[in-house]
Design a protein around this motif. Sequence first.
Motif, PDB file in Angstrom:
ATOM      1  N   GLU A   1     -43.475  58.545 -26.937  1.00  0.00           N
ATOM      2  CA  GLU A   1     -42.950  58.951 -28.250  1.00  0.00           C
ATOM      3  C   GLU A   1     -43.090  57.847 -29.294  1.00  0.00           C
ATOM      4  OE1 GLU A   1     -38.932  60.004 -27.303  1.00  0.00           O
ATOM      5  OE2 GLU A   1     -39.554  61.794 -26.188  1.00  0.00           O
ATOM      6  N   ASN A   2     -43.076  56.589 -28.847  1.00  0.00           N
ATOM      7  CA  ASN A   2     -43.184  55.451 -29.767  1.00  0.00           C
ATOM      8  C   ASN A   2     -44.608  54.928 -29.883  1.00  0.00           C
ATOM      9  OD1 ASN A   2     -40.426  54.736 -30.843  1.00  0.00           O
ATOM     10  ND2 ASN A   2     -39.988  54.960 -28.661  1.00  0.00           N
ATOM     11  N   GLY A   3     -45.570  55.686 -29.385  1.00  0.00           N
ATOM     12  CA  GLY A   3     -46.970  55.348 -29.595  1.00  0.00           C
ATOM     13  C   GLY A   3     -47.514  54.238 -28.719  1.00  0.00           C
ATOM     14  N   VAL A   4     -46.855  53.943 -27.604  1.00  0.00           N
ATOM     15  CA  VAL A   4     -47.361  52.903 -26.702  1.00  0.00           C
ATOM     16  C   VAL A   4     -48.626  53.410 -26.023  1.00  0.00           C
ATOM     17  CG1 VAL A   4     -46.862  51.568 -24.612  1.00  0.00           C
ATOM     18  CG2 VAL A   4     -45.091  51.869 -26.356  1.00  0.00           C
ATOM     19  N   LYS A   5     -49.661  52.582 -26.056  1.00  0.00           N
ATOM     20  CA  LYS A   5     -50.948  52.946 -25.458  1.00  0.00           C
ATOM     21  C   LYS A   5     -51.310  52.077 -24.262  1.00  0.00           C
ATOM     22  CE  LYS A   5     -51.881  55.944 -28.682  1.00  0.00           C
ATOM     23  NZ  LYS A   5     -51.484  57.295 -28.457  1.00  0.00           N
ATOM     24  N   ALA A   6     -50.837  50.831 -24.253  1.00  0.00           N
ATOM     25  CA  ALA A   6     -51.170  49.905 -23.163  1.00  0.00           C
ATOM     26  C   ALA A   6     -49.924  49.094 -22.807  1.00  0.00           C
ATOM     27  CB  ALA A   6     -52.306  48.980 -23.576  1.00  0.00           C
ATOM     28  N   ILE A   7     -49.825  48.722 -21.524  1.00  0.00           N
ATOM     29  CA  ILE A   7     -48.677  47.920 -21.080  1.00  0.00           C
ATOM     30  C   ILE A   7     -49.136  46.821 -20.123  1.00  0.00           C
ATOM     31  CG2 ILE A   7     -47.023  49.822 -21.324  1.00  0.00           C
ATOM     32  CD1 ILE A   7     -47.660  48.828 -17.875  1.00  0.00           C
ATOM     33  N   ALA A   8     -48.331  45.771 -20.069  1.00  0.00           N
ATOM     34  CA  ALA A   8     -48.484  44.719 -19.062  1.00  0.00           C
ATOM     35  C   ALA A   8     -47.077  44.364 -18.589  1.00  0.00           C
ATOM     36  CB  ALA A   8     -49.179  43.496 -19.644  1.00  0.00           C
ATOM     37  N   ASN A   9     -46.879  44.368 -17.277  1.00  0.00           N
ATOM     38  CA  ASN A   9     -45.592  44.027 -16.671  1.00  0.00           C
ATOM     39  C   ASN A   9     -45.756  42.818 -15.764  1.00  0.00           C
ATOM     40  OD1 ASN A   9     -44.458  46.390 -17.676  1.00  0.00           O
ATOM     41  ND2 ASN A   9     -44.833  47.543 -15.815  1.00  0.00           N
TER      42      ASN A   9
ATOM     43  N   PHE B   1     -34.946  39.295 -11.106  1.00  0.00           N
ATOM     44  CA  PHE B   1     -33.991  39.655 -12.155  1.00  0.00           C
ATOM     45  C   PHE B   1     -34.429  40.899 -12.904  1.00  0.00           C
ATOM     46  CE2 PHE B   1     -33.235  34.959 -12.063  1.00  0.00           C
ATOM     47  CZ  PHE B   1     -31.957  35.035 -11.560  1.00  0.00           C
ATOM     48  N   GLY B   2     -35.722  41.105 -12.979  1.00  0.00           N
ATOM     49  CA  GLY B   2     -36.213  42.245 -13.738  1.00  0.00           C
ATOM     50  C   GLY B   2     -37.696  42.124 -14.020  1.00  0.00           C
ATOM     51  N   ILE B   3     -38.106  42.817 -15.063  1.00  0.00           N
ATOM     52  CA  ILE B   3     -39.523  42.879 -15.459  1.00  0.00           C
ATOM     53  C   ILE B   3     -39.634  42.446 -16.914  1.00  0.00           C
ATOM     54  CG2 ILE B   3     -41.434  44.481 -15.921  1.00  0.00           C
ATOM     55  CD1 ILE B   3     -41.064  44.392 -13.022  1.00  0.00           C
ATOM     56  N   LEU B   4     -40.630  41.620 -17.206  1.00  0.00           N
ATOM     57  CA  LEU B   4     -40.988  41.335 -18.589  1.00  0.00           C
ATOM     58  C   LEU B   4     -42.155  42.265 -18.912  1.00  0.00           C
ATOM     59  CD1 LEU B   4     -40.797  39.711 -21.206  1.00  0.00           C
ATOM     60  CD2 LEU B   4     -42.307  38.008 -20.156  1.00  0.00           C
ATOM     61  N   LYS B   5     -41.935  43.125 -19.879  1.00  0.00           N
ATOM     62  CA  LYS B   5     -42.922  44.160 -20.205  1.00  0.00           C
ATOM     63  C   LYS B   5     -43.381  43.971 -21.649  1.00  0.00           C
ATOM     64  CE  LYS B   5     -43.383  49.133 -20.271  1.00  0.00           C
ATOM     65  NZ  LYS B   5     -43.444  49.975 -19.109  1.00  0.00           N
ATOM     66  N   VAL B   6     -44.692  44.010 -21.838  1.00  0.00           N
ATOM     67  CA  VAL B   6     -45.279  43.926 -23.166  1.00  0.00           C
ATOM     68  C   VAL B   6     -46.063  45.210 -23.393  1.00  0.00           C
ATOM     69  CG1 VAL B   6     -46.898  42.679 -24.631  1.00  0.00           C
ATOM     70  CG2 VAL B   6     -45.426  41.424 -23.064  1.00  0.00           C
ATOM     71  N   ASP B   7     -45.822  45.818 -24.552  1.00  0.00           N
ATOM     72  CA  ASP B   7     -46.491  47.071 -24.903  1.00  0.00           C
ATOM     73  C   ASP B   7     -47.418  46.847 -26.090  1.00  0.00           C
ATOM     74  OD1 ASP B   7     -44.766  48.280 -23.037  1.00  0.00           O
ATOM     75  OD2 ASP B   7     -43.271  48.689 -24.581  1.00  0.00           O
TER      76      ASP B   7
ATOM     77  N   ALA C   1     -51.003  35.222 -17.326  1.00  0.00           N
ATOM     78  CA  ALA C   1     -50.511  33.873 -17.047  1.00  0.00           C
ATOM     79  C   ALA C   1     -49.475  33.458 -18.094  1.00  0.00           C
ATOM     80  CB  ALA C   1     -51.661  32.875 -17.010  1.00  0.00           C
ATOM     81  N   PHE C   2     -49.746  33.795 -19.350  1.00  0.00           N
ATOM     82  CA  PHE C   2     -48.805  33.508 -20.440  1.00  0.00           C
ATOM     83  C   PHE C   2     -47.495  34.263 -20.215  1.00  0.00           C
ATOM     84  CE2 PHE C   2     -47.169  34.492 -24.726  1.00  0.00           C
ATOM     85  CZ  PHE C   2     -47.001  33.203 -25.210  1.00  0.00           C
ATOM     86  N   LEU C   3     -47.576  35.549 -19.876  1.00  0.00           N
ATOM     87  CA  LEU C   3     -46.379  36.349 -19.622  1.00  0.00           C
ATOM     88  C   LEU C   3     -45.601  35.815 -18.422  1.00  0.00           C
ATOM     89  CD1 LEU C   3     -47.726  39.962 -20.246  1.00  0.00           C
ATOM     90  CD2 LEU C   3     -46.223  38.609 -21.727  1.00  0.00           C
ATOM     91  N   ARG C   4     -46.312  35.405 -17.387  1.00  0.00           N
ATOM     92  CA  ARG C   4     -45.630  34.836 -16.210  1.00  0.00           C
ATOM     93  C   ARG C   4     -44.888  33.551 -16.573  1.00  0.00           C
ATOM     94  NH1 ARG C   4     -49.396  35.483 -10.811  1.00  0.00           N
ATOM     95  NH2 ARG C   4     -48.634  37.568 -10.327  1.00  0.00           N
ATOM     96  N   SER C   5     -45.477  32.745 -17.444  1.00  0.00           N
ATOM     97  CA  SER C   5     -44.787  31.506 -17.829  1.00  0.00           C
ATOM     98  C   SER C   5     -43.498  31.833 -18.582  1.00  0.00           C
ATOM     99  CB  SER C   5     -45.702  30.597 -18.652  1.00  0.00           C
ATOM    100  OG  SER C   5     -46.004  31.171 -19.898  1.00  0.00           O
ATOM    101  N   TYR C   6     -43.526  32.847 -19.440  1.00  0.00           N
ATOM    102  CA  TYR C   6     -42.302  33.264 -20.133  1.00  0.00           C
ATOM    103  C   TYR C   6     -41.302  33.870 -19.152  1.00  0.00           C
ATOM    104  CZ  TYR C   6     -43.011  32.132 -24.960  1.00  0.00           C
ATOM    105  OH  TYR C   6     -43.122  31.446 -26.140  1.00  0.00           O
ATOM    106  N   ALA C   7     -41.787  34.653 -18.201  1.00  0.00           N
ATOM    107  CA  ALA C   7     -40.893  35.233 -17.192  1.00  0.00           C
ATOM    108  C   ALA C   7     -40.226  34.122 -16.380  1.00  0.00           C
ATOM    109  CB  ALA C   7     -41.678  36.179 -16.286  1.00  0.00           C
ATOM    110  N   ASN C   8     -40.966  33.065 -16.077  1.00  0.00           N
ATOM    111  CA  ASN C   8     -40.385  31.932 -15.345  1.00  0.00           C
ATOM    112  C   ASN C   8     -39.330  31.213 -16.180  1.00  0.00           C
ATOM    113  OD1 ASN C   8     -41.955  32.441 -13.098  1.00  0.00           O
ATOM    114  ND2 ASN C   8     -43.553  31.002 -13.702  1.00  0.00           N
ATOM    115  N   LEU C   9     -39.557  31.100 -17.490  1.00  0.00           N
ATOM    116  CA  LEU C   9     -38.540  30.506 -18.369  1.00  0.00           C
ATOM    117  C   LEU C   9     -37.271  31.351 -18.392  1.00  0.00           C
ATOM    118  CD1 LEU C   9     -40.727  29.367 -21.402  1.00  0.00           C
ATOM    119  CD2 LEU C   9     -39.549  27.901 -19.760  1.00  0.00           C
TER     120      LEU C   9
END
Length: 186
Positions: A41-49, A61-67, A80-88
Amino acid sequence: MATLTASDDTSEGHAFLTGDPVISPDISTEKRFVYAPFLIENGVKAIANVLIIGGQHRRPFGILKVDSRSPRRFTENDTAFLRSYANLIAATVERMRISVVTLVFGGQAVFSVARERQRMWSSRPGKWLILSSIVDLSIVSGLALSGVLMTALPAVVLGGLGAAAVVFALVLDAVKVAVFQRLAIA
């Protein structure tokens, strides 16, 4: 920010099950997973978790998701960038659980020192103060040991924080007495 259920047929569930990043460059053509209606509904076309790890022998603890609102190929560098933020995020959560106990133990130490102008043991505190302190420390210790409202702390860590609070109170009391004598307050 939204809360999702991580069932087996979702990208989030797959990330939890495998521990690996999950990338869907175009969810309209994706056949592996079912996506929450609010994403579409919000127009998301691609995701990375990526998984937000939980520390030694702890659940994630959970999932860091980028849409993305346009189809997009997320690269190895992106994950790799997302994993570094997830580790922080994971490190911050780990520190927060110790911080809660530290704040309560430290607060008790400061209160014990501040209630008396002389040495903190110069007078006996009232029974309600003793009872409330025991209840306060017991509740927080119980929550910390059992993992309720926070990730469980090992008993040795909790004991170390308690010992540190006692040392803090003794040092603070010595400084207070010295300052009060110097300023002729006591």
